[in-house]
Design a protein around this motif. Structure first.
Motif, PDB file in Angstrom:
ATOM      1  N   CYS A   1     -11.829  92.505  62.334  1.00 13.08           N
ATOM      2  CA  CYS A   1     -12.770  93.360  61.600  1.00 13.08           C
ATOM      3  C   CYS A   1     -12.017  94.220  60.577  1.00 13.08           C
ATOM      4  N   ALA A   2     -10.899  94.784  61.026  1.00 14.64           N
ATOM      5  CA  ALA A   2     -10.115  95.649  60.138  1.00 14.64           C
ATOM      6  C   ALA A   2      -9.649  94.849  58.921  1.00 14.64           C
TER       7      ALA A   2
ATOM      8  N   ILE B  51     -14.160  95.975  57.837  1.00 17.36           N
ATOM      9  CA  ILE B  51     -15.312  96.491  58.597  1.00 17.36           C
ATOM     10  C   ILE B  51     -14.851  97.697  59.407  1.00 17.36           C
ATOM     11  N   LYS B  52     -15.596  98.833  59.257  1.00 16.75           N
ATOM     12  CA  LYS B  52     -15.114 100.101  59.809  1.00 16.75           C
ATOM     13  C   LYS B  52     -15.375 100.256  61.298  1.00 16.75           C
ATOM     14  N   THR B  53     -16.537  99.792  61.775  1.00 19.61           N
ATOM     15  CA  THR B  53     -16.889 100.071  63.168  1.00 19.61           C
ATOM     16  C   THR B  53     -17.023  98.786  63.979  1.00 19.61           C
TER      17      THR B  53
ATOM     18  N   PHE C  37     -17.224 101.020  69.988  1.00 17.97           N
ATOM     19  CA  PHE C  37     -18.437 101.177  70.797  1.00 17.97           C
ATOM     20  C   PHE C  37     -18.659  99.946  71.669  1.00 17.97           C
ATOM     21  N   ALA C  38     -19.584 100.090  72.628  1.00 19.50           N
ATOM     22  CA  ALA C  38     -19.972  98.956  73.461  1.00 19.50           C
ATOM     23  C   ALA C  38     -21.487  98.897  73.533  1.00 19.50           C
ATOM     24  N   SER C  39     -22.011  97.680  73.686  1.00 16.32           N
ATOM     25  CA  SER C  39     -23.448  97.515  73.839  1.00 16.32           C
ATOM     26  C   SER C  39     -23.679  96.552  74.996  1.00 16.32           C
TER      27      SER C  39
END
Lengths: 92, 571
Positions: free
Chosen positions: B400-401, B405-407, B430-432
């Protein structure tokens, strides 16, 4: 009997959408066309206009198949079908 | 008066008349012969005519369908008049078999051939059996299998619904769904929630209800009654009124004491996103990007992907949109990514794992996401499905980095990720929690199997414990950062599985410390309304109660007993 060999070009092989397009075109020909894997005995060849036959043949990308037909228009029919087989239909 | 008890999967109280899904076509007896006075050539002609009319019917349905359903119906229509199938049936008829038996046997052998080939072909094997059943029904002059067509609204009763049935289900005439099989996370349940139809699954005995009988269905209690009483009629009327008042969610998910729990929507594309924004969703908690890919034999280009993603982002300017990278495999095969010959696809190369076998697809998807995000005003978060270890989370974060992509985040669906949440969250933002798969894997129970309905509910205390462990892991990770001098806030842990759409369970999840709830947009009003009736402390108390229950049934009953608002609203 006129026959041609062709290399399957579609990424997903000769099933799904490419098989449906091929079966449709084979069904439109004035002659009956058969299809077999290269090296398979001629009497095991299957109806090229049948989507189920094409699916059970299980030809993958890069496999070589043999098309056969007899009668008036056989050569033209085979040429048209070879052209379709050697096009990557998944790329369209 | 006769009652049936099943599992309620989508709330609503309604009275209507029953239409049974036609019974599956029975097998013509083995060895059934052609009647002595019928010439084989006449029987062959009759079979061809039946096959042609099945072809025409399927073709007509394909023409009025769209997307995935259309492609399947078109291929199935082609099979109905396939020469291989009809020729082999013709041979059997000439050998003295009845037309029904002949097509039955011909279909069986073709289907077996396809099944043995595995992969894509094995999936088409059931289509051949469907065609065979339709031809036999046509020969017998009985209704074709599938959802009955009717002008007047009805309550559909079936053994279970398949994804192909749901594509042809018209919510304007179907009032409610009742099935004798299926489980809380079956296709029937998922489609009912997305259409907002009351539904009861795994209700034994409902197959025997006669067509045209009037029944009362309570989709929250999982209850079906023949010959509705006056009390039932009053409930159905009351539901019609409450569902009208519930229709509006004010766009502010909060408990009674002002603890904010943003309510987000699960979407599959721009159409869903626009509808969800209209229903008050505070953002998107799960954008299932594979829906942009499912009808494809090949990978869409970066440009094409970026356009599809931007269309969703544009529905939520200034708001959070959590995008899940391609989740292919198991029940969502993609020919360019997954190997359909795996013996155990739910435990196979699926979700993030497809990057092991087909590297490059994920990087191109991240590039498309980053480009779409830079051109939109949405706050874009990106998560990977089926993460099992901290190392996988770390690698995803670095991909992502690299894409800008930031998050980055992860889905917690595999129990190992819940158990090691603190180390997993060290790697990402984060987690989902994907409660559908988390339940399936924690309970070792296939989501689609009716007999396992009891196991396959997110009310299972073991599943709730895994949710709690994930939240605790996030807190522990935050405390660790604080101790080493950093900012100590726990990273967000949301829920984006079906569990969040159940208002009672939404309260429990809030009590467990979940920070956002993402659901089908239809459920926002019900969840928002119920959440506003409890304080955070009460929610925490209910979470403790559910965790201490010895079974899923008791966890649900105990919590519901403490939330009388559910009964008042018919939820």
């Amino acid at each position: 009997m006129p026959e041609r060999t062709a290399t399957v070009a579609s990424r997903s092989g000769l099933h799904a959408r490419p098989a449906a397009l091929f079966a449709e075109l084979a069904g439109e020909q004035p002659v009956d066309v058969t299809i077999a894997m290269q090296g398979q005995p001629e009497d095991e060849a299957m109806d090229a206009a049948s989507i189920l036959s094409l699916m059970t043949l299980g030809a993958a990308k890069g496999d070589v198949v043999v098309l056969r037909a007899e009668g008036d228009g056989a050569d033209a029919a085979l040429d048209a079908l070879v052209k379709l087989l050697e096009t990557d239909l998944d790329a369209e | 008066m006769q009652n049936f008890q099943g599992v309620g999967v989508s709330p609503g109280r309604i009275i209507g008349s029953v239409r049974q899904m036609p019974k599956p076509v029975s097998e013509p007896p083995s060895g059934e012969r052609l009647a002595a006075d019928v010439a084989p050539e006449d029987a062959v002609a009759r079979l061809k005519a039946a096959a042609q009319s099945v072809h025409d019917e399927l073709k007509a349905r394909a023409d009025s369908a769209s997307g995935d359903g259309k492609a399947v119906l078109e291929a199935t229509a082609l099979m109905a008049k396939d020469t291989m199938l009809l020729k082999s049936a013709g041979k059997l008829i000439n050998a003295g078999s009845s037309a029904e038996r002949a097509i039955w046997e011909a279909g069986a052998s073709v289907s077996e051939m396809l099944h043995n080939l595995g992969g894509y072909m094995a999936e088409r094997a059931t289509d051949v059996l469907d065609v065979r059943a339709r031809i036999v029904a046509e020969l017998r002059g009985v209704p074709a299998p599938g959802i009955p067509s009717s002008e007047t609204p009805f309550i559909l009763v079936a053994e279970d619904l398949a994804p192909a049935d749901t594509a042809t289900l018209n919510p304007a005439v179907v009032l409610a769904l009742v099935t004798s099989g299926g489980g809380p996370q079956s296709h029937t349940a998922i489609i009912a929630r997305s259409l907002g139809l009351p539904a009861v699954v795994a209700a034994h005995g409902v197959d025997e209800i006669a067509d045209g009988s009037e029944v009362y269905v309570d989709g929250a209690a999982g209850f079906v009654a023949l010959e509705p009483s006056d009390e039932h009629r009053a409930s159905a009327t009351a539901w019609a009124e409450t569902s009208a008042t519930l229709a509006a969610f004010d766009g502010n998910g909060t408990t009674a004491d002002g603890h904010l729990v943003p309510l987000l929507a699960n979407v599959g594309g721009a159409k869903d996103a626009v509808a969800a924004a209209g229903l008050g969703a505070q953002g998107v908690g799960l954008f299932r990007t594979e829906f942009c890919f499912l009808e494809r034999d090949t990978e869409p280009s970066v440009d094409e992907q970026a356009a599809a993603y931007k269309a969703v982002f544009d529905a939520f300017p200034g708001k959070k949109v959590v995008l899940r990278t391609l989740d292919a495999g198991a029940d969502k095969p993609l020919p360019f990514l997954t190997d359909a010959t795996e013996p155990n696809p739910a435990l196979g190369v699926r979700g993030y794992r497809t990057d092991f076998t087909t590297p490059g697809v994920l990087e191109r998807q991240l590039e498309a996401i980053a480009r779409a995000a830079s051109e939109s005003e949405a706050d874009v978060w990106v998560m990977a499905p089926m993460i099992s270890t901290a190392a996988e989370a770390g690698r995803f974060a670095s991909l992502c980095a690299a894409a800008g992509i930031k998050t980055p985040g992860v889905m917690v669906e595999v129990p190992s990720a819940a158990l090691t949440a603190a180390t997993v969250l060290r790697e990402v933002g984060f987690a989902s929690l994907g409660t559908n798969d988390l339940t399936q894997y924690a309970m070792a129970a296939d989501r689609q199997l009716g007999p396992l309905a009891e196991l396959n509910t997110p009310w299972q205390p073991a599943v709730l414990r895994l949710v709690q462990l994930t939240v605790e892991g996030a807190a522990q990770e935050g405390a660790g950062r604080e101790a080493s001098g950093g900012a100590g806030a726990a990273k967000p842990v949301g829920v984006c599985g079906e569990a969040a759409a159940d208002p009672a369970l939404a309260v429990v999840l809030t009590g467990l410390g979940v920070t956002t709830l993402s659901m089908t947009a239809r459920s926002l009003a019900a969840v928002g309304t119920v959440l506003k009736t409890v304080t955070l402390e009460q929610a925490q108390e209910l979470a403790r109660l559910a965790l201490s229950a010895p079974s899923a049934t008791e966890a649900r009953e105990w919590v519901r007993a403490k939330l009388p608002v559910l009964e008042e609203l018919g939820l």
